[in-house]
Design a protein around this motif. Sequence first.
Motif, PDB file in Angstrom:
ATOM      1  N   UNK A 206       5.257  -2.275   9.616  1.00 52.73           N
ATOM      2  CA  UNK A 206       6.306  -1.963  10.587  1.00 52.73           C
ATOM      3  C   UNK A 206       5.747  -2.091  12.003  1.00 52.73           C
ATOM      4  N   UNK A 207       6.613  -2.400  12.957  1.00 47.97           N
ATOM      5  CA  UNK A 207       6.206  -2.488  14.360  1.00 47.97           C
ATOM      6  C   UNK A 207       6.152  -1.084  14.947  1.00 47.97           C
ATOM      7  N   UNK A 208       4.968  -0.594  15.348  1.00 45.95           N
ATOM      8  CA  UNK A 208       4.854   0.801  15.802  1.00 45.95           C
ATOM      9  C   UNK A 208       5.621   1.092  17.081  1.00 45.95           C
ATOM     10  N   UNK A 209       5.884   0.057  17.897  1.00 41.59           N
ATOM     11  CA  UNK A 209       6.571   0.263  19.169  1.00 41.59           C
ATOM     12  C   UNK A 209       8.089   0.174  19.051  1.00 41.59           C
ATOM     13  N   UNK A 210       8.587  -0.086  17.836  1.00 39.88           N
ATOM     14  CA  UNK A 210      10.032  -0.163  17.616  1.00 39.88           C
ATOM     15  C   UNK A 210      10.482   1.010  16.763  1.00 39.88           C
ATOM     16  N   UNK A 211      11.684   1.516  17.078  1.00 40.53           N
ATOM     17  CA  UNK A 211      12.201   2.581  16.228  1.00 40.53           C
ATOM     18  C   UNK A 211      12.689   1.993  14.906  1.00 40.53           C
ATOM     19  N   UNK A 212      13.130   2.868  14.022  1.00 35.05           N
ATOM     20  CA  UNK A 212      13.534   2.440  12.678  1.00 35.05           C
ATOM     21  C   UNK A 212      14.660   1.425  12.742  1.00 35.05           C
ATOM     22  N   UNK A 213      15.665   1.691  13.563  1.00 39.34           N
ATOM     23  CA  UNK A 213      16.802   0.772  13.674  1.00 39.34           C
ATOM     24  C   UNK A 213      16.341  -0.619  14.094  1.00 39.34           C
ATOM     25  N   UNK A 214      15.478  -0.670  15.093  1.00 35.13           N
ATOM     26  CA  UNK A 214      15.045  -1.977  15.599  1.00 35.13           C
ATOM     27  C   UNK A 214      14.082  -2.674  14.641  1.00 35.13           C
ATOM     28  N   UNK A 215      13.319  -1.896  13.872  1.00 27.84           N
ATOM     29  CA  UNK A 215      12.478  -2.498  12.843  1.00 27.84           C
ATOM     30  C   UNK A 215      13.340  -3.188  11.788  1.00 27.84           C
ATOM     31  N   UNK A 216      14.373  -2.489  11.348  1.00 22.05           N
ATOM     32  CA  UNK A 216      15.258  -3.047  10.326  1.00 22.05           C
ATOM     33  C   UNK A 216      15.951  -4.301  10.849  1.00 22.05           C
TER      34      UNK A 216
ATOM     35  N   UNK B 162      10.321   6.717  15.048  1.00 24.52           N
ATOM     36  CA  UNK B 162       9.319   5.657  15.060  1.00 24.52           C
ATOM     37  C   UNK B 162       8.464   5.755  13.799  1.00 24.52           C
ATOM     38  N   UNK B 163       7.807   4.672  13.414  1.00 25.89           N
ATOM     39  CA  UNK B 163       7.053   4.673  12.163  1.00 25.89           C
ATOM     40  C   UNK B 163       6.086   5.846  12.006  1.00 25.89           C
ATOM     41  N   UNK B 164       5.397   6.245  13.101  1.00 28.44           N
ATOM     42  CA  UNK B 164       4.419   7.324  12.975  1.00 28.44           C
ATOM     43  C   UNK B 164       5.080   8.667  12.675  1.00 28.44           C
ATOM     44  N   UNK B 165       6.404   8.738  12.816  1.00 23.02           N
ATOM     45  CA  UNK B 165       7.131   9.975  12.533  1.00 23.02           C
ATOM     46  C   UNK B 165       7.668  10.013  11.103  1.00 23.02           C
ATOM     47  N   UNK B 166       7.324   9.013  10.308  1.00 26.84           N
ATOM     48  CA  UNK B 166       7.828   8.908   8.938  1.00 26.84           C
ATOM     49  C   UNK B 166       6.705   9.091   7.922  1.00 26.84           C
ATOM     50  N   UNK B 167       7.071   9.530   6.742  1.00 24.57           N
ATOM     51  CA  UNK B 167       6.109   9.582   5.638  1.00 24.57           C
ATOM     52  C   UNK B 167       5.901   8.171   5.093  1.00 24.57           C
ATOM     53  N   UNK B 168       4.898   8.020   4.231  1.00 21.99           N
ATOM     54  CA  UNK B 168       4.641   6.715   3.646  1.00 21.99           C
ATOM     55  C   UNK B 168       5.830   6.183   2.867  1.00 21.99           C
ATOM     56  N   UNK B 169       6.466   7.064   2.091  1.00 26.25           N
ATOM     57  CA  UNK B 169       7.631   6.635   1.323  1.00 26.25           C
ATOM     58  C   UNK B 169       8.784   6.216   2.215  1.00 26.25           C
TER      59      UNK B 169
ATOM     60  N   UNK C  49       8.091   2.791   3.700  1.00 24.37           N
ATOM     61  CA  UNK C  49       8.316   1.703   2.749  1.00 24.37           C
ATOM     62  C   UNK C  49       9.801   1.449   2.545  1.00 24.37           C
ATOM     63  N   UNK C  50      10.621   2.479   2.648  1.00 23.20           N
ATOM     64  CA  UNK C  50      12.078   2.290   2.577  1.00 23.20           C
ATOM     65  C   UNK C  50      12.572   1.471   3.766  1.00 23.20           C
ATOM     66  N   UNK C  51      12.004   1.746   4.940  1.00 23.93           N
ATOM     67  CA  UNK C  51      12.372   0.971   6.130  1.00 23.93           C
ATOM     68  C   UNK C  51      11.957  -0.487   5.951  1.00 23.93           C
ATOM     69  N   UNK C  52      10.749  -0.708   5.417  1.00 20.97           N
ATOM     70  CA  UNK C  52      10.282  -2.074   5.181  1.00 20.97           C
ATOM     71  C   UNK C  52      11.200  -2.798   4.195  1.00 20.97           C
ATOM     72  N   UNK C  53      11.679  -2.074   3.205  1.00 20.69           N
ATOM     73  CA  UNK C  53      12.596  -2.657   2.234  1.00 20.69           C
ATOM     74  C   UNK C  53      13.925  -3.013   2.897  1.00 20.69           C
TER      75      UNK C  53
END
Length: 357
Positions: free
Chosen positions: A87-97, A131-138, A141-145
């Motif tokens: 995931x891009x650490x400088x992008x929030x979840x919405x922008x990563x998706x 942002x990615x650093x605020x998420x758990x590993x699981x 991976x859901x965001x990456x999916x």
Amino acid sequence: MTASVEFRALRRVFGKTVALDGLELVVAPGEFVALLGPSGCGKTTALRCVAGFERPDSGAVLVDGRDITDVPANKRDAGMVFQSYSLFPNLNVRDNVAFGLRVRKVPEATRRAKARELLDLVGLPSYADRYPHQLSGGQQQRVALARALALEPRVLLLDEPLSALDAKVRVALREEIRRLQDSLSITTIFVTHDQEEALSIADRVAVLRDGRLEQVGSPAEIYNRPATPFVAEFVGTMNHLPGQISGDRVRVLGQVLPVDGAVPEDPSVDVLVRPEAVTVVPDEDGGATVTAASFRGASVRLRLRVEGGDVLADVPGHEAARFTTGTRVAMRLVERPVLVAARTATVPAPVVAADAL
């Protein structure tokens, strides 16, 4: 719309290492296939050839019958999820998706709507601004999916996406991946070295060894009717019991059982038997002694000492109290065809697989 994927005589060599050696496999539209095998067997290389990150030295990758071997990765209709999330650490979840949609110059309103839809799909609707650093590993991976699904690929490629997660999260997320695949009917190729993971999630499992396809079949076929000793060994635990071949039958532990599959020339063989195919009952005059017991919830795995070695047997968990260390038991194999292999062990037999208890 889903697509078929075909590996046609695929070969890839890195220096002196042959990663793929004529791999042949067809994945049907909408099918979920797991590529299973030990490290270095070629499963990730095969996946990367589909994604366009590796070019085979010979052979071809076909999608719906079209040769895409020379098509650039960014022109292939495939989404890939990696073990490391990426995931891009400088992008929030919405922008990563929505990143891939932005690259394709999709209007912002459409991107946001698609990201919202996919975050709902993977169970993270309230995480769009994190942002990615605020998420758990699981969660990562859901965001990456979700990001891989944003471009609506016809083929989804998963490269050991769960191996970095703890056991409980891994089980939950693999069930989620299967649910998503069922709901979207997307052709999916899933790479893993975890036998339980492959058997629990896939429509078919393709077992690879040294760049070649050893066996492909349903999880039940792979487990219950392994085509080769390698598959039998790699998928689950096996006892190695000494036997003597006579025609198409083998004598083992005082029983005569039919042989399933090829018979070696040498009549002295190893008979491969799973722990659940060994039945035991407490018996003071029995020929085996319980030397260890490992509680596994629904079952208990016993290590039995018999003349010449050890044998593993599984008994129901509620019978654990009957099989404490030191208990004498009578042991018998389930009456069904068994797989045999050329005798390789030089140590006293019977012996058990290395993962034992």
